[in-house]
Design a protein around this motif. Structure first.
Motif, short mmCIF file in Angstrom:
data_model
loop_
_atom_site.label_atom_id
_atom_site.label_comp_id
_atom_site.label_asym_id
_atom_site.label_seq_id
_atom_site.Cartn_x
_atom_site.Cartn_y
_atom_site.Cartn_z
N MET A 1 26.48 16.12 -12.15
CA MET A 1 27.15 14.83 -12.08
C MET A 1 26.15 13.69 -12.25
SD MET A 1 29.69 13.57 -9.07
CE MET A 1 29.14 14.98 -8.17
N PHE A 2 26.33 12.88 -13.24
CA PHE A 2 25.43 11.75 -13.52
C PHE A 2 23.97 12.18 -13.70
CE2 PHE A 2 28.74 9.95 -10.65
CZ PHE A 2 29.40 9.23 -11.61
N LEU A 3 23.79 13.46 -13.99
CA LEU A 3 22.44 14.01 -14.00
C LEU A 3 21.58 13.38 -15.09
CD1 LEU A 3 20.99 16.07 -12.31
CD2 LEU A 3 21.39 17.74 -14.10
N ASN A 4 22.15 13.27 -16.29
CA ASN A 4 21.37 12.72 -17.41
C ASN A 4 20.88 11.31 -17.11
OD1 ASN A 4 22.32 15.03 -18.46
ND2 ASN A 4 23.28 14.11 -20.27
N LEU A 5 21.83 10.50 -16.65
CA LEU A 5 21.52 9.10 -16.39
C LEU A 5 20.46 9.00 -15.29
CD1 LEU A 5 22.47 6.46 -17.49
CD2 LEU A 5 24.21 6.36 -15.74
N SER A 6 20.64 9.83 -14.32
CA SER A 6 19.73 9.85 -13.20
C SER A 6 18.30 10.16 -13.66
CB SER A 6 20.22 10.91 -12.22
OG SER A 6 19.50 10.85 -11.05
N GLU A 7 18.20 11.16 -14.53
CA GLU A 7 16.88 11.52 -15.06
C GLU A 7 16.27 10.38 -15.86
OE1 GLU A 7 17.60 15.14 -17.17
OE2 GLU A 7 17.56 16.33 -15.31
N ARG A 8 17.11 9.73 -16.66
CA ARG A 8 16.61 8.64 -17.49
C ARG A 8 16.09 7.49 -16.64
NH1 ARG A 8 18.08 8.58 -22.92
NH2 ARG A 8 16.83 6.70 -22.98
N PHE A 9 16.87 7.12 -15.64
CA PHE A 9 16.44 6.02 -14.77
C PHE A 9 15.13 6.37 -14.08
CE2 PHE A 9 20.81 4.11 -14.75
CZ PHE A 9 20.39 2.85 -15.16
N GLU A 10 15.05 7.62 -13.66
CA GLU A 10 13.84 8.04 -12.97
C GLU A 10 12.61 7.81 -13.84
OE1 GLU A 10 14.44 11.85 -11.03
OE2 GLU A 10 12.27 12.15 -11.06
N SER A 11 12.73 8.18 -15.12
CA SER A 11 11.55 8.04 -15.96
C SER A 11 11.31 6.57 -16.34
CB SER A 11 11.64 8.96 -17.19
OG SER A 11 12.38 8.34 -18.21
N ILE A 12 12.38 5.80 -16.45
CA ILE A 12 12.18 4.38 -16.76
C ILE A 12 11.45 3.69 -15.61
CG2 ILE A 12 13.35 2.15 -17.13
CD1 ILE A 12 15.61 3.82 -18.56
N PHE A 13 11.88 3.96 -14.39
CA PHE A 13 11.24 3.32 -13.24
C PHE A 13 9.81 3.79 -13.04
CE2 PHE A 13 15.75 2.77 -11.57
CZ PHE A 13 15.81 1.47 -12.07
N LYS A 14 9.61 5.06 -13.36
CA LYS A 14 8.25 5.60 -13.24
C LYS A 14 7.33 4.86 -14.22
CE LYS A 14 6.62 10.34 -13.03
NZ LYS A 14 7.19 11.64 -13.43
N GLY A 15 7.85 4.68 -15.42
CA GLY A 15 7.09 3.96 -16.44
C GLY A 15 6.75 2.55 -15.98
N LEU A 16 7.72 1.89 -15.37
CA LEU A 16 7.50 0.51 -14.91
C LEU A 16 6.44 0.47 -13.81
CD1 LEU A 16 11.05 -1.10 -14.73
CD2 LEU A 16 9.15 -1.80 -16.18
N ASP B 1 40.33 11.86 -17.47
CA ASP B 1 39.33 12.93 -17.53
C ASP B 1 37.97 12.30 -17.82
OD1 ASP B 1 37.69 15.02 -18.23
OD2 ASP B 1 39.17 15.99 -19.53
N SER B 2 37.00 12.62 -17.00
CA SER B 2 35.66 12.08 -17.14
C SER B 2 35.09 12.31 -18.54
CB SER B 2 34.76 12.75 -16.10
OG SER B 2 33.47 12.26 -16.17
N LEU B 3 35.48 13.43 -19.14
CA LEU B 3 34.92 13.78 -20.45
C LEU B 3 35.49 12.94 -21.59
CD1 LEU B 3 35.10 17.59 -19.74
CD2 LEU B 3 33.02 16.23 -19.79
N ARG C 1 27.23 13.25 -17.77
CA ARG C 1 26.95 11.89 -18.23
C ARG C 1 27.56 10.81 -17.34
NH1 ARG C 1 29.08 12.56 -24.11
NH2 ARG C 1 30.72 13.41 -22.83
N GLY C 2 28.86 10.95 -17.06
CA GLY C 2 29.48 10.02 -16.11
C GLY C 2 29.80 8.64 -16.67
N GLY C 3 29.80 8.51 -17.99
CA GLY C 3 30.05 7.21 -18.61
C GLY C 3 31.40 6.62 -18.27
N ALA C 4 32.43 7.48 -18.19
CA ALA C 4 33.78 6.98 -17.92
C ALA C 4 33.81 6.30 -16.56
CB ALA C 4 34.78 8.13 -17.97
N ALA C 5 33.17 6.92 -15.57
CA ALA C 5 33.16 6.34 -14.22
C ALA C 5 32.50 4.97 -14.24
CB ALA C 5 32.42 7.26 -13.26
N LEU C 6 31.45 4.84 -15.05
CA LEU C 6 30.74 3.57 -15.10
C LEU C 6 31.52 2.49 -15.85
CD1 LEU C 6 27.22 5.04 -15.65
CD2 LEU C 6 27.77 3.36 -13.91
#
Ligand code: GDP
Ligand code: MG
Length: 458
Positions: A1-16, A222-224, A255-260
């Motif tokens: 759930m929201f895994l992809n986005l979560s991973e992306r944010f993690e690496s963006i913040f790490k970069g910052l 449907d989330s998908l 991905r969770g885009g629909a929820a967002l």
């Protein structure tokens, strides 16, 4: 759930964080990365645009570029924005205590309406102590009534009986009479599915809305559905006035885009999420907690609530006394294992725990964690009462006997004993003030300890 986005944010913040001070160029880069991450998570384009614009404005206002810890500042701004886009604060189902409440469920065919009606019926009955009636208005699919009847029967909720060849509008009139006569608090109306937007069916929905004047009209999505969600919402909200939405199959969508996107495009709150096929697989939608999950902070609050819902209070008290005396034995480990099974197994708990979330996928793929838990249970059950209360006496020959009894190996017995030792050691640390004194991190560590370490090797 929201895994992809979560991973992306993690690496963006790490970069910052690594850049230390943030100049305009690295800020722009971060914004571009965030935008890309959102789009890849299937967030609707206008939503992603607005998201970035707000972060920009907020960042300028707060002088992010000159602040001491810019990465933290941006993280906070992103987190706030995420909460906002998810709807701000939790919005429960509206219930008027002084009259019968009607809830109309709309959505595309297969979006999960019928399942969700049953889940919410169960929620209203058990959590809100309401009398509930389900009504099937789906006369297009012959099995639709039977499906809702089966689900309603399973949870002990009445369904409006079927009358052959009756049209939805007449069924709804009958439902209103029935509800008045029987003093029903909440009436849940399941409508016919639409594979695509079909005028006749849409008009039917709008007629139903006029007839019933629902307390809430809920769109099930449907989330998908992803990007297409925008069009689905538009088509429905052109015909009926939505008061909230429910996102289903969140369990199958990384991905969770629909929820967002939902709050923004419907302009009404997301009330629940469906996270599985089972009747209990329904979660109240808490924007703040979801944002925390996405930003990788885990969701300790949900976990603690889930735990306290399932914990038998006497059991908990008994455990607390034992802890204080430093007497946590294998019987207690057994009851903890059972506790965990009651809470929906290991994988359903892992997603709430910071640091373990990323392992969720690996675990559910090979199931070895759940198996391993079952194995632990079998092993403890093969021990005598005395062995369980005094694990120290378990010598070589006892181990062999237990291994044969539980269909495992001596090395498995050793692992359980080691596990237990690890837990007792840790528990002793908290025994002075009891579990209540544990911080969320410690609490998650406690669950973490129940997870056999060998399953992470793969
Ligand atoms: N994994 C998962 N499956 C779901 C969820 N909600 C519904 N389903 C499944 O989706 C399928 C269609 O659901 P149904 O309620 O019949 O959809 P309807 O046509 O809109 O009434 C069924 O197989 C459900 O079990 C959910 O939250 N997660
Ligand atoms: Mg249905």
């Amino acid at each position: 759930m929201f895994l992809n986005l979560s991973e992306r944010f993690e690496s963006i913040f790490k970069g910052l964080k690594q850049t230390g001070s943030i100049d305009e160029k690295s800020f722009d880069e971060a914004m571009r990365d965030i935008r890309r991450a959102l789009l890849e998570a299937d967030v609707a384009l206008p939503v992603a645009k607005e998201f970035i614009n707000h972060i920009r404005q907020e960042s300028i206002g707060k002088e992010v570029l000159r602040s001491i810890t810019p990465a933290q500042m941006i993280t906070k701004i992103v987190s706030d924005e995420l909460i906002k886009i998810l709807g701000g604060s939790m919005s429960d189902l509206q219930i008027d205590e002084n009259k019968s409440n009607y809830y109309l469920f709309a959505g595309l065919q297969g979006s999960g309406k019928t399942t969700t009606v049953a889940k919410i019926a169960n929620y209203l009955k058990n959590k809100k102590n309401k009398s509930v009636l389900t009504v099937s208005l789906d006369i297009n699919r012959p099995a639709a009534f039977d499906q809702l009847k089966k689900l309603s029967d399973d949870i002990g909720i009445s369904i409006l009986p079927k009358v052959e060849n009756q049209m939805p509008i007449d069924i709804s009139k009958r439902a209103i009479e029935f509800a008045k006569l029987n003093n029903i608090d909440c009436i849940l109306l399941d409508t016919a599915g639409r594979t695509n937007i079909d005028d006749a069916l849409m008009n039917e929905l709008s007629q139903l809305e006029k007839e019933i004047s629902p307390t809430e009209t809920l769109l099930v999505l449907d989330s998908l559905t992803g990007q297409e969600a925008v069009n689905v919402v538009k088509d429905f909200s052109n015909k009926i006035k939505l008061s909230g939405s429910i996102i289903t199959r969140v369990d199958g969508d990384a991905r969770g885009g629909a929820a967002l996107s939902m709050k923004y495009i419907t302009d009404c709150p997301i009330k629940f999420m469906g996270v599985g096929e089972h009747i209990d697989d329904l979660e109240i939608f808490h924007p703040e907690r979801i944002a925390n999950r996405i930003l990788g902070m885990g969701d300790i609050v949900s976990l603690v609530e889930k735990a306290s819902e399932n914990i038998d209070e006497q059991d908990a008290e008994r455990m607390a006394t034992k802890l204080q005396k430093g007497e946590f034995d294998l019987d207690d480990l057994l009851s903890q294992i059972r506790q965990m099974k009651k809470m929906g197994g290991l994988s359903s708990i892992m997603k709430f725990i910071p640091g373990l979330k990323n392992l969720e996928n690996k675990i559910s793929q090979n199931d070895s964690a759940e198996n391993s838990i079952m194995k632990q249970e079998a092993i403890i059950l093969s021990m005598t009462k005395y062995e369980r209360s005094k694990p120290k006496i378990i010598n070589g020959s006892r181990k062999k006997r237990i291994a044969t009894g539980s269909g495992t190996k001596v090395s498995d017995i050793n692992r359980v004993l080691k596990q237990h030792k690890k837990m007792t050691d840790m528990m002793k640390k908290f025994s002075k003030n009891g579990m209540g004194s544990m911080s969320p991190d410690q609490l998650s560590g406690q669950f973490g300890n129940m997870i056999p370490s060998d399953i992470f090797k793969k």
